[in-house]
Design an enzyme around this catalytic site. Sequence first.
Site, PDB file in Angstrom:
ATOM      1  N   CYS A 292       0.789  -1.225   0.000  1.00 48.71           N
ATOM      2  CA  CYS A 292       0.000   0.000   0.000  1.00 48.71           C
ATOM      3  C   CYS A 292       0.832   1.292   0.000  1.00 48.71           C
ATOM      4  O   CYS A 292       0.505   2.212  -0.762  1.00 48.71           O
ATOM      5  CB  CYS A 292      -1.036  -0.005   1.119  1.00 48.71           C
ATOM      6  SG  CYS A 292      -0.570  -0.862   2.619  1.00 48.71           S
ATOM      7  N   ARG A 321       7.328 -10.734   5.395  1.00 49.65           N
ATOM      8  CA  ARG A 321       6.914 -10.380   6.754  1.00 49.65           C
ATOM      9  C   ARG A 321       7.655 -11.296   7.711  1.00 49.65           C
ATOM     10  O   ARG A 321       7.723 -12.506   7.485  1.00 49.65           O
ATOM     11  CB  ARG A 321       5.401 -10.561   6.933  1.00 49.65           C
ATOM     12  CG  ARG A 321       4.618  -9.646   6.035  1.00 49.65           C
ATOM     13  CD  ARG A 321       3.132  -9.760   6.222  1.00 49.65           C
ATOM     14  NE  ARG A 321       2.455  -8.986   5.183  1.00 49.65           N
ATOM     15  CZ  ARG A 321       1.139  -8.911   5.034  1.00 49.65           C
ATOM     16  NH1 ARG A 321       0.352  -9.541   5.876  1.00 49.65           N
ATOM     17  NH2 ARG A 321       0.627  -8.187   4.060  1.00 49.65           N
ATOM     18  N   GLN A 339       0.960 -11.299  -3.552  1.00 51.71           N
ATOM     19  CA  GLN A 339      -0.492 -11.252  -3.533  1.00 51.71           C
ATOM     20  C   GLN A 339      -1.009 -10.715  -4.855  1.00 51.71           C
ATOM     21  O   GLN A 339      -0.305  -9.999  -5.549  1.00 51.71           O
ATOM     22  CB  GLN A 339      -0.982 -10.295  -2.445  1.00 51.71           C
ATOM     23  CG  GLN A 339      -0.697 -10.741  -1.035  1.00 51.71           C
ATOM     24  CD  GLN A 339      -1.163  -9.697  -0.043  1.00 51.71           C
ATOM     25  OE1 GLN A 339      -0.785  -8.547  -0.123  1.00 51.71           O
ATOM     26  NE2 GLN A 339      -1.997 -10.103   0.894  1.00 51.71           N
ATOM     27  N   ASP A 341      -2.606  -8.194  -5.219  1.00 53.13           N
ATOM     28  CA  ASP A 341      -2.920  -7.054  -4.377  1.00 53.13           C
ATOM     29  C   ASP A 341      -3.332  -5.881  -5.246  1.00 53.13           C
ATOM     30  O   ASP A 341      -2.855  -5.738  -6.368  1.00 53.13           O
ATOM     31  CB  ASP A 341      -1.658  -6.692  -3.589  1.00 53.13           C
ATOM     32  CG  ASP A 341      -1.971  -5.892  -2.351  1.00 53.13           C
ATOM     33  OD1 ASP A 341      -3.156  -5.680  -2.053  1.00 53.13           O
ATOM     34  OD2 ASP A 341      -1.011  -5.476  -1.676  1.00 53.13           O
ATOM     35  N   HIS A 343      -4.854  -1.559  -5.040  1.00 58.56           N
ATOM     36  CA  HIS A 343      -5.284  -0.389  -4.284  1.00 58.56           C
ATOM     37  C   HIS A 343      -6.106   0.483  -5.194  1.00 58.56           C
ATOM     38  O   HIS A 343      -5.677   0.815  -6.287  1.00 58.56           O
ATOM     39  CB  HIS A 343      -4.069   0.328  -3.688  1.00 58.56           C
ATOM     40  CG  HIS A 343      -3.392  -0.533  -2.672  1.00 58.56           C
ATOM     41  ND1 HIS A 343      -2.394  -1.413  -3.000  1.00 58.56           N
ATOM     42  CD2 HIS A 343      -3.650  -0.707  -1.352  1.00 58.56           C
ATOM     43  CE1 HIS A 343      -2.044  -2.094  -1.913  1.00 58.56           C
ATOM     44  NE2 HIS A 343      -2.791  -1.686  -0.903  1.00 58.56           N
ATOM     45  N   LYS A 424     -13.087  -4.287   7.314  1.00 61.63           N
ATOM     46  CA  LYS A 424     -12.614  -5.165   6.248  1.00 61.63           C
ATOM     47  C   LYS A 424     -13.515  -6.377   6.095  1.00 61.63           C
ATOM     48  O   LYS A 424     -14.171  -6.809   7.036  1.00 61.63           O
ATOM     49  CB  LYS A 424     -11.178  -5.604   6.520  1.00 61.63           C
ATOM     50  CG  LYS A 424     -10.991  -6.405   7.783  1.00 61.63           C
ATOM     51  CD  LYS A 424      -9.578  -6.953   7.861  1.00 61.63           C
ATOM     52  CE  LYS A 424      -9.393  -7.831   9.078  1.00 61.63           C
ATOM     53  NZ  LYS A 424      -8.196  -8.641   9.021  1.00 61.63           N
ATOM     54  N   HIS A 470      -8.135  -1.504  -0.170  1.00 61.42           N
ATOM     55  CA  HIS A 470      -7.075  -2.510  -0.336  1.00 61.42           C
ATOM     56  C   HIS A 470      -7.792  -3.799  -0.720  1.00 61.42           C
ATOM     57  O   HIS A 470      -8.649  -4.263   0.033  1.00 61.42           O
ATOM     58  CB  HIS A 470      -6.327  -2.766   0.968  1.00 61.42           C
ATOM     59  CG  HIS A 470      -5.770  -1.531   1.619  1.00 61.42           C
ATOM     60  ND1 HIS A 470      -4.420  -1.319   1.742  1.00 61.42           N
ATOM     61  CD2 HIS A 470      -6.357  -0.460   2.190  1.00 61.42           C
ATOM     62  CE1 HIS A 470      -4.216  -0.167   2.383  1.00 61.42           C
ATOM     63  NE2 HIS A 470      -5.379   0.374   2.661  1.00 61.42           N
TER      64      HIS A 470
END
Length: 603
Positions: A292, A321, A339, A341, A343, A424, A470
């Site tokens: 992000c 991570r 991911q 992923d 935004h 979320k 997200h």
Amino acid sequence: MPEEVDDAAEAGLPLEAPAELSLDILRHSAAHLMAAAVCELYPGAEYDVGPAIEDGFFYNFRLPGDRHLTEADLAAIETRMRELAARRLPFRREVMARDDARKLFEGMGQSFKVAIIDRLASDVRSVGVYRTGDFIDLCRGPHVPDSSRLSAFRLLRVAGVYWRGDERNPQLQRIYGTAWFTQADLDAHLERLAEAERRDHRRLGRELELFHFDDTAPGMPYWLPNGVVVLNTLMGFAREVRGAHGYREVISPIINDKRLWEVSGHWDHYRENMFIIPVDDQTVYGVKPMNCPNAHVIYNLRRHSYRELPLRYLQLDTLHRYERSGTLHGLLRTRKFQQDDSHIFLAEEQIEDEYERILELIGLFYRTFELEYSFRLGTRPDGFLGDVETWDRAEAALLRILERHAGRDGFVVEAGEGAFYGPKIDILTRDAIGRSWQNGTVQLDFQLPRRFGCEYVDASGESRTPAVIHLAIYGSFERFLGVLIEHFAGHLPLWMAAVQVELIPVQDDVESVLAGIADLAGRLREAGLRVAVNDRPGERMQARIRDCELRRVPYVVVLGRRDVERGDDVVTVRDTRRGGTESRGVADLITRLTEEVASRRPR
RNA sequence: GCCCAAGUAGCUCAGAGGUAGAGCAACGCCUUGGUAAGGCGUAGGUCGUGGGUUCGAUUCCCACCUUGGGCUCCA
């Protein structure tokens, strides 16, 4: 896995036994029986709570003198349970005055029970107590009439658990067991567990040569050639569909100066989960755990008009991570992952429409795999950022959308489980033994755009701050693949399979047969199929077929002298997923397989 | 990170205070076979790593690493 037990459910006035004995009652009684056995074998043992759970039961203990149970102790406990069961001990219910019960357990040195009583609401004057032989437990029941009802049970494992589920508390030991009405039910359950082990993605990953974990990189998978094909097909699918839905891919650095993480708030809120790289005396870099912040950097490269919104970025970059060591779990919990992923920068009034589109997309991706999934809405946590009105509005909108898309039973609400910056929706799936894993997540965020000073110009020329969604639909490709491997027991859909068709010559020293194989391979490859030829010398045809079966090759074509001599372009195809073989013209075969690939049929 | 367990050949595992074994896989030879394991042979291990005890440790002890089951955590 089991929720921590609510003390209030364990203590209080006893419940009336229903007419029908349920598995929950049986299992709860089995937990008592196990505690009784443990107390006999280890005098002075303290017992905490022991409820029925999905498929079984557990009980928490603290043994005297710092003794710890090992799994080798389970056999003796089980034997003692069977002895107690054979004595037909009745489960006797009593109602005791609260103070009397407290004195009773205090006198027995059962400090956990005393603690449970002390935490009961002040208006609780009396509590239920059950006796099974010499064993006494604070309990509301109900229970089986006597211990002879308990025969089909098995103790499975011992685990360390924090008292009351809080890691600041000392650890107790928990024994897990399973119990069923009949031996046949128990056997079937144990067989399901064995099947789950055969489906375990870690085992299949090694057998199918998909991925590897090395001791020097815990939690960070190596992707082997077969695995890369599978991973790339999954990523390609994400790119294709997302691209068609207005997402544009960006790629950003893997590491950034810590100044970026200070702006995003990760330095304060997430640093213990990040890999940190000191570069020199003045500079520290952080390896990105999320995409992000860099999406916000890209957004801010120029001014934006309301006409551009929603602006959708897709980010497949590698993330790291620093997960705590005990939490790693094959592909399902890694330290390195990617991911699907994204935004999405948008105006607040666009949020509901965008969520509609997102839930459509989620359905599309998950239906492709015939994968069961459910939603979990996480609402405002303690220590949230922003104002309550915005939160309430956002939560109400998400609730509306979820009810419309998933129905009232299609999702659960977990109060206080939202991210600190916004509510979320998580997408949950299960692994081979029924453990639930979070895959996708949709998070609404009003905070990060503010922290990064993101703006757009609205229709009246005013500068406004966009909201951000997200969105990860698979979540991590690694985890999603782990779930898929178990879901399909290694038999991946044809469009994902590393090798889609494998060819086996019946005779590998006959020129015409080998030429036929080469010709067939060429035609299949030309049609865009991934083809391998299994002509390892010295192997018999049957052994090669078995090899293909074990490697989960979806289609196997065996070609021999008889086919070549017949000259009708018909081959025998083995379908390893459905079992069995059939004869098919090559042209027809190619049509069928390319159609199966193009439609991404799961099986 | 915490509790329990495990780490021996590529894989699955056996073994034991006197420096190791099986099956499968690999390799070689024979076999040319019609839909889930053909036969014979060969090679392969610093017994997770580092210390300690011992005449001697892979075996016993300690620490560490990794893995498994749980717990906690999962922003």
